[in-house]
Design a protein around this motif. Structure first.
Motif, short mmCIF file in Angstrom:
data_model
loop_
_atom_site.label_atom_id
_atom_site.label_comp_id
_atom_site.label_asym_id
_atom_site.label_seq_id
_atom_site.Cartn_x
_atom_site.Cartn_y
_atom_site.Cartn_z
N ARG A 137 -40.19 34.31 69.50
CA ARG A 137 -38.99 35.04 69.92
C ARG A 137 -37.74 34.17 69.81
O ARG A 137 -36.64 34.69 69.61
CB ARG A 137 -39.16 35.52 71.37
N THR A 143 -36.75 34.02 66.06
CA THR A 143 -36.16 35.25 65.54
C THR A 143 -34.90 35.68 66.31
O THR A 143 -34.36 36.75 66.06
CB THR A 143 -37.17 36.41 65.61
N PHE A 188 -34.53 36.63 69.36
CA PHE A 188 -34.63 37.57 70.48
C PHE A 188 -34.34 36.84 71.79
O PHE A 188 -33.68 37.38 72.67
CB PHE A 188 -36.02 38.22 70.51
N LEU A 189 -34.83 35.60 71.90
CA LEU A 189 -34.54 34.78 73.06
C LEU A 189 -33.69 33.58 72.63
O LEU A 189 -33.94 33.00 71.56
CB LEU A 189 -35.83 34.26 73.69
N LYS A 194 -30.47 36.81 60.84
CA LYS A 194 -31.49 37.84 61.03
C LYS A 194 -31.81 38.57 59.72
O LYS A 194 -32.82 39.27 59.64
CB LYS A 194 -31.06 38.82 62.12
N PHE A 228 -35.15 37.02 57.64
CA PHE A 228 -36.58 37.12 57.99
C PHE A 228 -37.00 38.55 58.27
O PHE A 228 -36.19 39.42 58.56
CB PHE A 228 -36.91 36.23 59.20
N PRO A 265 -42.94 41.96 65.91
CA PRO A 265 -43.05 41.51 67.30
C PRO A 265 -44.44 41.80 67.88
O PRO A 265 -45.20 42.60 67.31
CB PRO A 265 -41.98 42.32 68.04
N PRO A 301 -44.02 47.05 68.05
CA PRO A 301 -43.25 48.18 68.56
C PRO A 301 -42.58 48.98 67.45
O PRO A 301 -42.12 48.41 66.46
CB PRO A 301 -42.19 47.52 69.45
N ARG A 311 -31.00 47.40 57.48
CA ARG A 311 -30.89 46.21 56.62
C ARG A 311 -29.84 46.42 55.53
O ARG A 311 -29.73 45.61 54.61
CB ARG A 311 -32.24 45.90 56.01
N ASP A 326 -36.32 51.97 75.19
CA ASP A 326 -36.50 50.82 74.29
C ASP A 326 -37.15 49.65 75.01
O ASP A 326 -37.91 48.89 74.42
CB ASP A 326 -35.15 50.37 73.72
N THR A 363 -41.03 50.63 75.55
CA THR A 363 -41.89 50.60 74.36
C THR A 363 -41.81 49.29 73.59
O THR A 363 -42.60 49.08 72.67
CB THR A 363 -41.51 51.74 73.39
N GLY A 364 -40.87 48.44 73.94
CA GLY A 364 -40.75 47.15 73.24
C GLY A 364 -39.88 47.21 72.00
O GLY A 364 -39.69 46.20 71.33
N THR A 365 -39.35 48.41 71.66
CA THR A 365 -38.50 48.49 70.47
C THR A 365 -37.19 47.73 70.66
O THR A 365 -36.50 47.45 69.68
CB THR A 365 -38.18 49.96 70.10
N ILE A 366 -36.88 47.36 71.89
CA ILE A 366 -35.69 46.54 72.14
C ILE A 366 -35.80 45.22 71.36
O ILE A 366 -34.81 44.71 70.83
CB ILE A 366 -35.52 46.28 73.67
N GLU A 367 -37.03 44.70 71.25
CA GLU A 367 -37.23 43.43 70.54
C GLU A 367 -36.98 43.62 69.04
O GLU A 367 -36.42 42.75 68.37
CB GLU A 367 -38.65 42.91 70.78
N LEU A 368 -37.38 44.80 68.55
CA LEU A 368 -37.13 45.11 67.15
C LEU A 368 -35.63 45.23 66.89
O LEU A 368 -35.09 44.63 65.96
CB LEU A 368 -37.84 46.43 66.82
N LEU A 369 -34.95 45.99 67.75
CA LEU A 369 -33.51 46.22 67.57
C LEU A 369 -32.73 44.92 67.61
O LEU A 369 -31.83 44.70 66.82
CB LEU A 369 -32.98 47.14 68.68
N LEU A 370 -33.10 44.04 68.53
CA LEU A 370 -32.33 42.80 68.70
C LEU A 370 -32.71 41.73 67.68
O LEU A 370 -32.05 40.69 67.61
CB LEU A 370 -32.49 42.26 70.12
N THR A 371 -33.75 41.96 66.88
CA THR A 371 -34.07 41.01 65.82
C THR A 371 -33.75 41.58 64.44
O THR A 371 -33.92 40.91 63.44
CB THR A 371 -35.54 40.55 65.88
N LEU A 372 -33.31 42.85 64.39
CA LEU A 372 -32.73 43.39 63.16
C LEU A 372 -31.27 42.90 63.13
O LEU A 372 -30.75 42.48 64.16
CB LEU A 372 -32.80 44.93 63.17
N LYS A 419 -33.38 41.82 78.64
CA LYS A 419 -34.15 42.20 77.45
C LYS A 419 -35.59 41.69 77.44
O LYS A 419 -36.48 42.37 76.95
CB LYS A 419 -33.42 41.70 76.20
N ALA A 420 -35.82 40.48 77.93
CA ALA A 420 -37.15 39.90 77.77
C ALA A 420 -38.09 40.22 78.93
O ALA A 420 -39.23 39.79 78.94
CB ALA A 420 -37.03 38.39 77.60
#
Lengths: 257, 247
Positions: free
Chosen positions: A48, A51, A53-54, A76, A79, A83, A87, A105, B79, B82-91, B245-246
């Motif tokens: 995390r 990437t 996230f954290l 971002k 890569f 996750p 999800p 993207r 989000d 379901t964990g999609t928050i992690e997807l959104l914040l890493t896009l 978020k985490a």
């Protein structure tokens, strides 16, 4: 080979708990790095941080030459990330979800469609492309997550347990795909399955309690096992490295459940 | 890809999400039905003998109290669950893109619902000769109020993984923002608070500004109030997303 992932001095604390206690990770193109460790060792936390996230409490992450903290959006783009738990939007169909990721993207129109089609083809999702994500089995949901991660052909892939929940045939296919992708990319994948490291990885890193306890080739990992251990040699080394004594095996077992 | 295109991507996804569940249909039916019932039955639109939409606008804050939280509750809680928050914040999105994209999608939906009440406007225009300027300002006020409530709801949705909790918290927060302007409450506190403090409390209330606009006066201060409340809660929304978020 170009160093695509450069992480230095990564630390992460949650309150008074230190989840990651100083990890350095440099991954060049052409390397598939298997990231191992007992549950709670800090694997997901590290991924995390890689990437974005954290934010690390300390340390820096540079991806394909772009420092994550300086330009997170540009970093971002370099890569693809699967996750933990893969999800995805349950209310979307597989192709709608992938189309959303393609748009995210920056792809539009024919190019977005081509990217989605190619991803669906690579993960053998064709029969499921019109199915709602929430109705997919665990294995197909994971494959949708992988399809999303490779959609833009990124130089870097970070995959948190990419084969979890797949049946043996699916595992084999996904491992083949990862191995192919790893030819010219930097791939970091976490796994609980030690045989997977032998099957796909060119490098193994084991962490325990937030620190790296082994970093080398899968062969070197195997060589660490005592000569008299004939079966499950990697399991033996894993337990040796991640528990204080070999008698602590029961603790590892409990932790991995 | 610039920020506008990124916000548009989130907007499309979130706006479409309302229609993939029965939520959109249920919301629109209840909103339009209640608007009509309250306007005609309680507001006595015909009996008043005046060609305006005052009874309709008067019930808007009360309808918003229940319906706006239904639109905002899922924005972040879902989000996070379901964990999609992690997807959104890493896009390749910034938190700002996500906050604005989600808010604008919910607000656009609320504005569509409001626009579907146009037959009421047509009805009074057909029956008499209403002041169209007043009605237009009333609609603008309703849209701005829904926006402010949605920003509050989105902010509270980011605190929790549970949509029901997000719904209740938003309803309570919007209710408080309404009642602090009620004469009953202001009379009560005026006994022991200085006049300026009472006026300050009244100025903080949604009702003060909404009623002022409902009279047909497009005053910059009222517009500024709604825009400021919306902007402030969207700003706080971004902070809470980063913070929670985490978890």
């Amino acid at each position: 080979m170009k160093e695509l992932i450069v992480a230095r001095g990564l630390r992460k604390s949650f309150g008074s708990f230190e989840a990651v206690r100083g990890i350095d990770l440099i991954v060049p193109a052409g390397q598939v790095l298997g990231f191992l460790g007992p549950n709670g060792a800090g694997k997901s936390t590290t991924m995390r941080m890689l990437t974005g996230f954290l934010e690390p409490t300390e340390g820096t992450v540079t991806l394909n030459g772009i420092q994550l903290a300086d330009d997170p959006i540009a970093a971002k783009r370099t890569f693809g990330y699967l996750p933990e738990g893969a999800p995805a939007y349950g209310d979307m169909r597989v192709e709608e979800f992938l189309n959303f990721v393609a748009r995210s993207r920056g792809y539009t129109g024919a190019e977005a469609r081509a990217r989605v089609d190619r991803s669906i083809e690579r993960l053998h999702l064709e029969p499921y492309r019109r199915q709602l994500v929430e109705t997919l089995s665990k294995g197909y949901k994971r494959r949708t997550g992988l399809a999303q991660a490779i959609l833009h052909d990124p130089p870097i892939l970070v995959l948190d347990e990419p084969t979890d929940g797949l049946d043996p045939n699916q595992k084999h296919e996904v491992r083949e795909l990862i191995r192919r992708l790893g030819d010219d990319r930097a791939v970091v994948l976490s796994t609980h399955i030690l045989e997977e490291v032998e099957a796909v990885c060119t490098r193994a890193v084991i962490i325990s309690e937030g620190r790296v306890v082994f970093d080398g080739t899968p062969k070197a990992l195997d060589a660490k096992a005592a000569a008299n251990v004939t079966s499950n040699r990697l399991d033996h080394v894993f337990r040796m490295l991640t528990t204080s004594d070999i008698g602590g095996a029961s603790r590892t077992k409990a932790a991995s459940q | 890809m610039n920020s506008t295109a990124r916000i548009a991507t989130i907007f499309r996804r979130e706006f479409a999400a309302y229609f993939t569940s029965p939520l959109a249909g249920i919301f629109l039916v209840i909103y339009l039905f209640m608007s009509a019932v309250l306007t005609f039955q309680m507001g006595g639109l015909y009996e008043r003998g005046q060609a305006d939409l005052r009874p309709f606008f008067q019930v808007q804050p009360w309808l918003d109290l229940f319906l706006v939280p239904a639109l905002s509750m899922r924005l972040w809680a879902e989000d996070r669950r379901t964990g999609t928050i992690e997807l959104l914040l890493t896009l390749p999105f910034s938190v700002r893109d996500l906050v604005l994209g989600k808010f604008l999608a919910a607000w656009a939906f609320a504005c569509v619902a409001l626009a579907l009440t146009a037959p009421l406007w047509i009805t009074v225009a057909w029956l008499g000769s209403p002041d169209h300027g007043t009605i237009l300002v009333g609609y603008i006020a309703s849209a701005l109020m829904a926006g402010a409530f949605l920003a509050i709801g989105a902010f509270l949705s980011a605190f929790t993984k549970n949509q029901v909790i997000a719904f209740v918290l938003s309803g309570v927060a919007c209710f408080l923002l309404m009642v602090i302007g009620f004469p009953m409450l202001l009379d009560f506190v005026s006994g022991w608070l200085p006049r300026t403090a009472v006026e300050a409390i009244a100025a903080m209330s949604v009702m003060t500004h909404f009623e002022s606009m409902m009279r047909g006066v497009l005053d910059g201060r009222d517009v500024l109030y709604f825009v400021s409340v919306t902007a402030a809660f969207l700003f706080l929304n971004g902070i809470v997303v980063e913070w929670k978020k985490a978890e």
